[in-house]
Enzyme design. Structure first.
Site, PDB file in Angstrom:
ATOM      1  N   GLU A  81       1.467  -0.471  -5.046  1.00  0.00           N
ATOM      2  CA  GLU A  81       0.605   0.672  -5.354  1.00  0.00           C
ATOM      3  C   GLU A  81       1.533   1.842  -5.616  1.00  0.00           C
ATOM      4  OE1 GLU A  81      -3.107   3.420  -3.815  1.00  0.00           O
ATOM      5  OE2 GLU A  81      -1.553   2.826  -2.407  1.00  0.00           O
ATOM      6  N   ASP A 105       0.826  -1.207   0.000  1.00  0.00           N
ATOM      7  CA  ASP A 105       0.000   0.000   0.000  1.00  0.00           C
ATOM      8  C   ASP A 105       0.859   1.255   0.000  1.00  0.00           C
ATOM      9  OD1 ASP A 105      -2.710   1.199   0.420  1.00  0.00           O
ATOM     10  OD2 ASP A 105      -1.767   1.960   2.250  1.00  0.00           O
TER      11      ASP A 105
HETATM   12  C1  NOJ Z   1      -4.146   3.475  -0.583  1.00  0.00           C
HETATM   13  C2  NOJ Z   1      -5.356   2.605  -0.441  1.00  0.00           C
HETATM   14  O1  NOJ Z   1      -5.648   2.020  -1.685  1.00  0.00           O
HETATM   15  C3  NOJ Z   1      -6.463   3.505   0.059  1.00  0.00           C
HETATM   16  O2  NOJ Z   1      -7.739   2.871   0.016  1.00  0.00           O
HETATM   17  C4  NOJ Z   1      -6.111   3.931   1.458  1.00  0.00           C
HETATM   18  O3  NOJ Z   1      -7.075   4.844   1.921  1.00  0.00           O
HETATM   19  C5  NOJ Z   1      -4.724   4.596   1.493  1.00  0.00           C
HETATM   20  N1  NOJ Z   1      -3.738   3.889   0.743  1.00  0.00           N
HETATM   21  C6  NOJ Z   1      -4.230   4.672   2.910  1.00  0.00           C
HETATM   22  O4  NOJ Z   1      -3.872   3.396   3.358  1.00  0.00           O
END
Ligand code: NOJ
Ligand code: CA
Length: 571
Positions: free
Chosen positions: A297, A235
């Site tokens: 991500e 993430d």
């Molecule tokens: C990216 C995640 O995909 C999102 O849903 C989340 O709110 C933020 N990171 C914080 O973890």
């Protein structure tokens, strides 16, 4: 605001769908082309992102759960999915719906138990569906035992698991703002110091400069690998480190959805130290277990920035997601082509990974202004034809294969996602893309048979659902199934890729070649119809048509209406 996730960006005769023909030949769970080294399974995989809260609710409490997923593994295997990435199902106060993790080594009771997770992993193994978890590396929940210790005193051994600083001039240590609104610093009364949080105040950032934190996180990652998961989607990778000297960020034009001036987050994102750390995670944890992968991500604007995440020696992430296609609005062939090519031709030879939808972005069926005469289904089809025939690993988002639409909240009092409450009406939050999976035409769309689902079911569920679309040879679902089946059986889709008709601003065309086969993809993203000759598209003759929408095969070429798409063999 949504763009902020993207750091720095942020009908004519013979129109038919060939889906019906391939429906009968839909694949069994075992892919035909799994001849490549087992460790490279992910290069030939279709990965499916699944939001556990929203997929299937087995105990009728209104919230999806692990047993619900396990009950539907057959559907995923039959669709041709090789691996699922599940967003966080660990114990969490759910402030950010699981992205505020309170304990990595467990399952939140609302999603089930460790035994349920083990059952999902085991059943997945039996069906050739690998399980990938979400590893929230930047922050934990403020309810995590580490943070509870950390905040208790300046000398607690866990103090440096997080980022604590003294305030400055009666305010926070610097000007950094949270992506989720307000200052990125929260003053804690116990010690009078501030802690840093890139996201909500309930999501304090972890301090990766502390070797004890690093070890603790690596141990957590290993814990699930030992249980049989196939790796992690990391993430918010770019937020892992921030400058140690806390230099202020320079201003950027405009105001964010929460009323503060925008800033250019150069000092608290994309810091070079994260690459060393990712290499360590890869070598010390992931590579100890054969075939395990790291997906990232990785919201960056350009391919060179993305390339860094493969690692100079291909020793960081196997699959840093290229997410910038999501930010293109309008979406044009002229914008897509150079971006895709740059990723395809990255200098380290990293394997491309594309996603067009996820739980933070409006669904592609609802994201763009649609050309006259087209629908979200046409957008779903052109997107499917693209993501399932590009060279690289596609990551699909649940419901994408049904052409599900965003179902946005109409009133602030209905909003669940806190950024939508805080940012209303400029930022309505992410509820719209997270509504329950539509399984059938029964009450609550087959998501459950009990309590009101946590988000409202899409109003189109009686016709847009798995059961109805399975039965309709021309459905979006069967279009996906056909393309996924083709990926598994046609060596051209494991081969090279060459853009053709390169100067066309409206139509994106490319040829895949491999194993003596050639496959042509032609996608009209323009607002007007286009006629193309086969000579223009690299020559040859149109052979077997895999899928076709709003497209006609003409005497010497193709006619594509707006959003027309075709994938066909070239002889
Ligand atoms: C990216 C995640 O995909 C999102 O849903 C989340 O709110 C933020 N990171 C914080 O973890
Ligand atoms: Ca449930």
């Amino acid at each position: 605001m949504r763009r902020a996730f993207v750091h720095g960006l942020m009908a004519t005769a013979m129109v038919f769908s060939a889906a019906s023909a391939a429906f009968a030949a839909a694949p069994s769970a075992m892919p035909a082309n799994k001849t490549a080294a087992q460790d490279d399974w992910w290069k030939h995989a279709v990965i499916y992102e699944l939001y556990p809260r929203s997929f299937a609710d087995s105990n009728n409490d209104g919230i999806g759960d692990l047993k619900g997923i396990t009950n539907h593994l057959g559907y995923l295997a039959d669709l041709g999915v090789d691996a699922i990435w599940m967003t966080p199902m660990f114990p969490s106060p759910q402030v950010d719906f699981g992205y505020d993790v309170a304990d990595y080594d467990n399952v939140d009771p609302q999603f089930g138990t460790i035994a349920d997770a083990d059952a999902l992993i085991a059943k997945g193994k039996g069906q050739n569906v690998k399980i990938i978890l979400d590893f929230v590396i930047n922050h934990s929940s403020d309810k995590h035992a580490w943070f509870q210790q950390s905040k208790s005193s300046k000398t607690n051994p866990y103090r440096d698991f997080y980022i604590w600083r003294d305030g400055k001039n009666g305010g926070p240590p610097n000007n950094w703002t949270s992506l989720f609104g307000g200052s990125a610093w929260e003053k804690d009364p116990t010690t009078g110091q501030y802690y840093y949080h890139f996201f909500y105040a309930q999501q304090p950032d972890l301090n990766w400069r502390n070797p004890a934190l690093e070890k603790a996180m690596f141990d957590q990652a290993e814990w699930w690998l030992k249980r049989g998961v196939y790796g992690y989607r990391l993430d918010a990778v770019g937020t892992m480190f921030e400058r140690e000297d806390l230099k202020d960020n320079p201003p950027a034009p405009g105001t964010d959805a929460f009323g503060l001036p925008e800033q250019n987050r150069i000092n608290n994102t994309e810091q070079p130290e994260m690459h060393t750390e990712l290499q360590k995670l890869r070598q010390n944890v992931i590579d100890k277990y054969p075939g395990r992968i790291l997906i990232g991500e990785t919201y960056v604007s350009t391919a060179p920035e993305l390339t860094k995440f493969y690692g100079a020696k291909n020793d960081e992430l196997q699959l840093p997601m290229y997410l910038s296609l999501i930010g293109l609005k309008p979406i044009t062939a002229a914008d897509l082509r150079p971006r895709i090519e740059a990723v395809e031709n990255n200098p380290v030879g990293g394997w491309p990974c594309f996603a067009l939808n996820n739980h933070d972005q409006r669904r592609s069926t609802s994201r763009y202004d649609l050309p006259a005469g087209t629908t979200g289904d046409d957008m779903a089809r052109i997107m499917a034809a693209m993501i399932l025939t590009l060279r690289g690993t596609p990551i699909l988002y649940y419901g994408e294969e049904l052409g599900m639409l965003n179902n946005d909240p109409k009133r602030v009092e209905d909003v669940q996602d806190i950024i939508g409450k805080k940012g209303w009406p400029k930022e309505k939050g992410r509820d719209g893309e997270r509504t329950p999976m539509q399984w059938d035409a029964s009450v609550n769309a087959g998501f459950n048979t009990g309590a009101k689902p946590w988000l409202p079911i899409g109003p189109d569920y009686q016709t847009r659902n798995v059961a109805a679309e399975r039965a309709d040879p021309n459905s979006v679902l069967n279009y996906y199934r056909t393309l996924i089946a083709e990926r598994r059986t046609n060596p051209a889709l494991a081969g090279d890729m060459t853009m053709v008709d390169r100067s066309n601003p409206n139509v994106l065309s490319y040829v895949r070649t491999g194993g003596g086969k050639k496959l042509l993809t032609v996608l009209n993203f323009g607002g007007t119809a286009s006629d193309l000759t086969l000579a223009q598209l690299g020559g040859g003759k149109i052979g077997r048509v895999i899928v076709q929408n709003r497209t006609t095969v003409t005497a010497n070429g193709l006619h594509l209406a707006p959003l027309g798409a075709i994938v066909a063999e070239i002889n």
